[in-house]
Design an enzyme around this catalytic site. Structure first.
Site, PDB file in Angstrom:
ATOM      1  N   LYS A  21       0.647  -1.046  -0.010  1.00 27.74           N
ATOM      2  CA  LYS A  21       0.012   0.080  -0.023  1.00 27.74           C
ATOM      3  C   LYS A  21       0.888   1.345   0.006  1.00 27.74           C
ATOM      4  O   LYS A  21       0.565   2.182  -1.009  1.00 27.74           O
ATOM      5  CB  LYS A  21      -0.820   0.041   1.296  1.00 27.74           C
ATOM      6  CG  LYS A  21      -2.240  -0.933   1.222  1.00 27.74           C
ATOM      7  CD  LYS A  21      -3.172  -0.838   2.366  1.00 27.74           C
ATOM      8  CE  LYS A  21      -2.156  -1.305   3.636  1.00 27.74           C
ATOM      9  NZ  LYS A  21      -2.419  -2.691   3.595  1.00 27.74           N
ATOM     10  N   THR A  22       1.761   1.450   0.853  1.00 23.14           N
ATOM     11  CA  THR A  22       2.713   2.393   1.068  1.00 23.14           C
ATOM     12  C   THR A  22       3.511   2.855  -0.407  1.00 23.14           C
ATOM     13  O   THR A  22       3.485   3.941  -0.880  1.00 23.14           O
ATOM     14  CB  THR A  22       3.429   2.319   2.216  1.00 23.14           C
ATOM     15  OG1 THR A  22       2.737   2.379   3.428  1.00 23.14           O
ATOM     16  CG2 THR A  22       4.413   3.864   2.440  1.00 23.14           C
ATOM     17  N   GLU A  82      -3.529   5.744   1.337  1.00 20.86           N
ATOM     18  CA  GLU A  82      -3.714   4.370   1.749  1.00 20.86           C
ATOM     19  C   GLU A  82      -5.139   4.365   2.482  1.00 20.86           C
ATOM     20  O   GLU A  82      -5.615   5.057   3.095  1.00 20.86           O
ATOM     21  CB  GLU A  82      -2.734   4.282   2.584  1.00 20.86           C
ATOM     22  CG  GLU A  82      -1.144   4.010   2.097  1.00 20.86           C
ATOM     23  CD  GLU A  82      -0.229   3.385   3.128  1.00 20.86           C
ATOM     24  OE1 GLU A  82      -0.438   2.592   3.769  1.00 20.86           O
ATOM     25  OE2 GLU A  82       0.779   4.218   3.319  1.00 20.86           O
TER      26      GLU A  82
END
Length: 494
Positions: free
Chosen positions: A128-129, A172
């Site tokens: 995600k990051t 996110e």
């Protein structure tokens, strides 16, 4: 935190929050939101018990930081924001509710900040990051001036949040506590769906149900992006398409809309050829190694292309991506030993990271210092974690980091160490933080790669390891002899 209590996107705006106080403002997620609110002109204070790196920047933006948790910190406050890590009986949280103040989970406040923007929400078990940061840089390269909140700092922009002037908001979307169901995105990205957070969902089937719901929350003219190479994501994709949602896929699969071929990864980075709907787009690359990072980057490429960004601009933005702190981050080189830091704590991301580090190590050995993150995950995925750790030549395993969790006898770091299929002399359980640097120094020699991996606190270990390595009288060469001419503190050139 129950989903039913949450306030969905569009009900509040950031400006509706009034004077804000954030409990535990120094962590990456909370500090990013604080930075965003401050740059939007929202008056903000926060409380902490330690001097996190982000606090100086928040003070510079006009934030008031209290280095204590006290009810007096709430005087004059309209809205209190907390994270999942804050217990219900926390002195400030309990007092806020007693006073009748507006109390919001971090995700609710983030949803309020998204109001009026086209949100690109990135979800998935892994990546995600990194994916969020890639999309952000591509959008910036395209001159779209996005707002963003990222769960890690991009070294290129030096920040984990920014209030942009453009129409897009990149963020996110955390599935761990169901808070990703608060958002109403224009684009939803699902990088992968694997067994995790079963303390919240109970079963993989329930987790997949939540991802399906996440995909249904996109705006009518929006779309979903998923990975064609991930079985869990494709099960979600099939269900979303049955519900009439627009889904675009990426991956090496011949069925992918954006198809990747000729993926190569070296210490210098990863590159691949891509085609969209059968039309060749040419080569895409980024200066960070790892096949899994190449796959994650494809989600950013596909999203940007579907939003109308020119392929050459997409490629330029991706090529400028310098990586994210705690994602394959080189801390330094001391005595011929390279020290990296890596956030991976789930077996799949651990395996991908260790494979990449094995390539980087070359003829040297790979030594992993692992701090497991959460008791339930370590217990439920112990065998898979142990298999991943065996990719290293040496494993130093610490006790599980699980705030608020109960560790039963026989569980945790001891059990995980025993399960790692390495010879006894090549693995060790070190429960005391202070003992880890000495243990690592005893094991490594010139040419080796050391990686600190796992729970958030382990990111602080890299500096201590380098100090311990620098304090070693002389580095040890690969053949076991003293390397008298090695630099005691060589660093990779800029």
């Amino acid at each position: 935190m129950e989903t039913a209590e949450m306030i969905p996107a569009g009900v509040l705006t950031a400006e509706d929050l009034g004077r804000v106080h954030m409990i535990g403002v120094g962590g990456v997620g909370m500090s990013g939101l604080a930075r965003l609110l401050l740059t939007r002109g929202v008056p903000l204070s926060g409380s902490e018990l330690r001097e996190w790196p982000a606090l100086a920047a928040l003070r510079a933006l006009g934030g008031t930081i209290y280095m204590s948790h006290d009810v007096s910190n709430l005087d004059g406050v309209d809205t209190v924001i907390y994270s999942t890590a804050i217990p219900a009986d926390h002195v400030e949280l309990a007092e806020a509710r007693r006073r009748g103040l507006r109390v919001l989970h971090r995700s609710e406040a983030l949803a309020a900040s998204m109001t009026g923007r086209r949100t690109i929400a990135v979800a998935g078990t892994h990546g995600k990051t990194t994916t969020t940061s890639m999309i952000t840089l591509i959008m910036q390269q395209a001159g779209l001036a996005p707002s963003f909140v990222i769960g890690g700092e991009i070294s290129e922009v030096g920040s984990n949040a920014h209030h942009g002037t453009g129409e897009y908001f990149v963020a996110e979307a955390d599935e761990s506590d169901r808070s990703f169901l608060l958002y109403r995105p224009h684009v939803s990205i699902i990088t992968n769906v694997e067994e995790d957070h079963l303390n919240t969902y109970g079963t993989l089937a329930n987790l997949e149900d939540a991802f399906v719901e996440f995909g249904t929350l996109v705006e009518p003219d929006g779309f979903v992006v998923t990975c064609a190479d991930d079985p869990g994501a494709m099960r979600v994709t099939a269900r979303l398409r049955e519900l009439g949602r627009t889904v675009f896929t990426y991956g090496e699969s011949p069925e992918a809309d954006l198809r990747l071929t000729d993926i190569t990864t070296t210490a210098a980075g990863v590159r691949y050829l891509a085609s969209l709907d059968g039309q060749e787009l040419g080569e895409f690359s980024m200066p960070v190694p790892g096949r899994h990072l190449g796959l994650n980057s494809a989600s950013a490429v596909l999203t940007a292309l579907k939003l109308g960004v020119d392929p050459e601009v997409v490629a330029a933005g991706l090529a400028a991506h310098p990586g994210v702190r705690r994602r394959f981050e080189l801390k330094g080189i001391v005595g011929g030993v390279r020290v990296y830091d890596e956030y991976a704590y789930h077996p799949t991301s651990m395996t991908a990271a260790l494979h990449t580090l094995r390539e980087v190590a070359g003829d040297g050995r790979l030594v992993v210092v692992f701090q497991p993150y959460r008791m339930y995950r370590t217990r439920d995925l112990q065998e898979e974690m142990a298999t991943a750790l065996a990719l290293a030549d040496e494993a130093v395993i610490m006790e599980v980091f699980g705030p608020g969790e109960v560790r039963e006898p026989g569980e945790g770091g001891v059990a995980l160490t025993a399960a790692v299929p390495l010879p006894p002399e090549q693995k060790i359980f070190v429960p005391s933080w202070e003992d880890v640097p000495g243990e690592v120094v005893r094991r490594v020699r010139e040419g080796d790669v050391v990686v600190t991996m796992g729970a958030p606190p382990i990111s602080l270990m890299g500096d201590e390891l380098m100090a311990a390595l620098a304090g070693r009288a002389e580095p040890v060469s690969p053949n076991g002899y003293v390397a008298r001419h090695a630099s005691p503190d060589a660093r990779e050139p800029a």
